[in-house]
Write a protein that holds these residues in place. Structure first.
Motif, short mmCIF file in Angstrom:
data_model
loop_
_atom_site.label_atom_id
_atom_site.label_comp_id
_atom_site.label_asym_id
_atom_site.label_seq_id
_atom_site.Cartn_x
_atom_site.Cartn_y
_atom_site.Cartn_z
N ASN A 42 70.70 -80.98 73.43
CA ASN A 42 71.31 -81.56 74.31
C ASN A 42 72.90 -81.94 74.41
N SER A 43 73.14 -80.79 74.12
CA SER A 43 74.48 -81.49 72.83
C SER A 43 75.22 -81.37 74.53
N GLN A 44 75.10 -80.16 75.73
CA GLN A 44 76.24 -80.73 76.87
C GLN A 44 77.40 -79.81 76.93
N PRO A 45 78.48 -79.37 75.84
CA PRO A 45 79.39 -79.74 75.21
C PRO A 45 80.27 -78.95 76.37
N TRP A 46 80.64 -78.86 77.66
CA TRP A 46 80.79 -78.06 78.80
C TRP A 46 81.19 -78.96 79.99
N ARG A 47 82.27 -78.09 80.57
CA ARG A 47 81.90 -79.04 81.85
C ARG A 47 82.30 -77.65 83.49
N PHE A 48 80.85 -78.06 84.56
CA PHE A 48 81.44 -77.41 86.09
C PHE A 48 82.53 -77.31 86.43
N THR A 49 83.89 -76.67 86.60
CA THR A 49 84.18 -76.74 87.77
C THR A 49 84.03 -76.51 89.24
N PHE A 80 82.94 -72.03 84.46
CA PHE A 80 82.20 -72.56 82.87
C PHE A 80 83.79 -72.54 82.47
N SER A 81 83.44 -73.91 81.55
CA SER A 81 84.52 -74.67 79.97
C SER A 81 83.90 -74.79 79.14
N VAL A 82 84.21 -74.98 77.89
CA VAL A 82 83.61 -75.70 76.34
C VAL A 82 84.78 -76.49 76.03
N MET A 83 84.42 -77.58 75.06
CA MET A 83 84.87 -78.89 74.99
C MET A 83 85.54 -77.80 73.89
N LYS A 156 93.37 -72.36 82.24
CA LYS A 156 93.72 -73.68 81.46
C LYS A 156 94.12 -74.43 81.84
N GLU A 157 96.13 -73.92 82.70
CA GLU A 157 97.05 -74.23 83.45
C GLU A 157 96.85 -74.61 84.45
N ILE A 158 95.55 -73.85 85.01
CA ILE A 158 95.72 -74.16 86.78
C ILE A 158 95.17 -75.37 86.64
N LEU A 159 94.05 -75.45 85.70
CA LEU A 159 92.88 -76.78 85.91
C LEU A 159 93.52 -77.89 85.62
N GLN A 160 94.09 -77.89 84.43
CA GLN A 160 94.71 -79.01 83.94
C GLN A 160 93.29 -79.77 83.55
N GLN A 161 92.86 -79.40 82.90
CA GLN A 161 91.68 -79.99 82.46
C GLN A 161 91.71 -80.51 81.01
N ASP A 162 92.25 -81.44 80.56
CA ASP A 162 92.77 -81.69 79.17
C ASP A 162 91.20 -81.80 78.00
N GLY A 163 90.84 -81.10 76.92
CA GLY A 163 90.05 -80.76 76.02
C GLY A 163 89.03 -80.11 76.83
N TYR A 164 89.07 -79.10 77.82
CA TYR A 164 88.34 -78.13 78.26
C TYR A 164 88.89 -76.42 77.61
N ALA A 165 88.01 -76.47 77.58
CA ALA A 165 88.19 -74.42 77.63
C ALA A 165 87.58 -73.91 78.72
N PRO A 166 88.21 -72.97 79.47
CA PRO A 166 87.47 -72.60 80.34
C PRO A 166 86.82 -70.72 79.83
N LEU A 167 86.14 -70.36 79.80
CA LEU A 167 85.51 -70.06 79.69
C LEU A 167 84.90 -67.76 80.16
N PHE A 168 84.24 -68.38 81.82
CA PHE A 168 84.11 -67.61 82.29
C PHE A 168 83.61 -68.19 83.87
#
Ligand code: FMN
Length: 200
Positions: A42-49, A80-83, A156-168
């Motif tokens: 249940n590590s949930q290392p993600w963000r869904f924008t 879909f981004s990963v921490m 990553k630059e457009i979304l400006q979400q510190d701590g999260y790296a877009p994957l796909f």
């Protein structure tokens, strides 16, 4: 719900009907579904924008190579981004887990392999949520396209979400009737069942 029928119908849509958009209620339902995606311990290392703002969507589309038109035509783009900070991940997501999961699994089997392996394991969890999401879309009668063909750095630059790296990313909407990749026109291409599924 017959899942096999859904699996036969789902396909990576190449051309969307720009006049037929996904509803606000469907978007809300998809947000709730993706939050429930499973992950190891249940590590949930993600963000869904969820991107519906046309200006932002267009900007992301312009950084998406062959996927640009599909992103512009589909009503919804989910990134879909990963921490990407393991220290923060361990404080926020791992420290709250039952002690046994940390000392019995995370520390000896993941962390012990080093940062690169840990980050890779975190990314696996995000990819797992992709399969879950595509199936959910299909079960709701929505068409979708998973897209690794994106410029991750630009996203990553457009979304400006510190701590999260877009994957796909994934587009969601309704296919255009002229989409030549529809399974009724281009039958699904897969290796034979006997080759990929074994019974012992
Ligand atoms: C992780 C992943 C990344 C993909 N990236 C793209 C992409 O950038 N653009 C695209 O049109 N299709 C993309 N696809 C779609 C695949 O090409 C497609 O799923 C595969 O050919 C099987 O076809 P089907 O999904 O229609 O059954 C991707 C699929 C996955 C699972």
């Amino acid at each position: 719900m017959d899942f096999l029928e859904i699996a036969k119908r789902r396909y990576a849509t190449k051309k969307y009907n720009a006049a037929k958009k996904i509803s606000a209620e469907q978007i809300e339902e998809l947000k709730q579904i993706i939050r429930l995606s499973p992950s190891s311990i249940n590590s949930q290392p993600w963000r869904f924008t969820f991107v519906t703002n046309e200006t932002v969507k267009k900007e992301l589309a312009s950084q998406s190579y062959m996927n640009e038109q599909a992103i512009n035509d589909a009503g919804l783009l989910v990134v879909f981004s990963v921490m990407d900070n393991i220290e923060h991940f361990e404080k926020r997501n791992i420290a709250i887990l039952p002690e046994g999961w940390i000392t019995g699994f995370y520390e000896p089997m993941i962390k012990a392999n080093g940062d690169a392996a840990t980050q890779s394991w975190m990314e696996h969890q995000v990819y797992l949520s992709l399969g879950y999401f595509l199936s959910a879309c299909a079960s709701m009668g929505l068409d979708s396209t998973p897209m690794e063909g994106i410029n991750r750095t630009a996203y990553k630059e457009i979304l400006q979400q510190d701590g999260y790296a877009p994957l796909f990313a994934v587009t969601v909407g309704y296919a255009d009737v002229s989409d030549l990749t529809h399974p009724s026109v281009s039958p699904k291409s897969r290796f034979d069942l006997e080759e990929v599924v074994k019974s012992v």
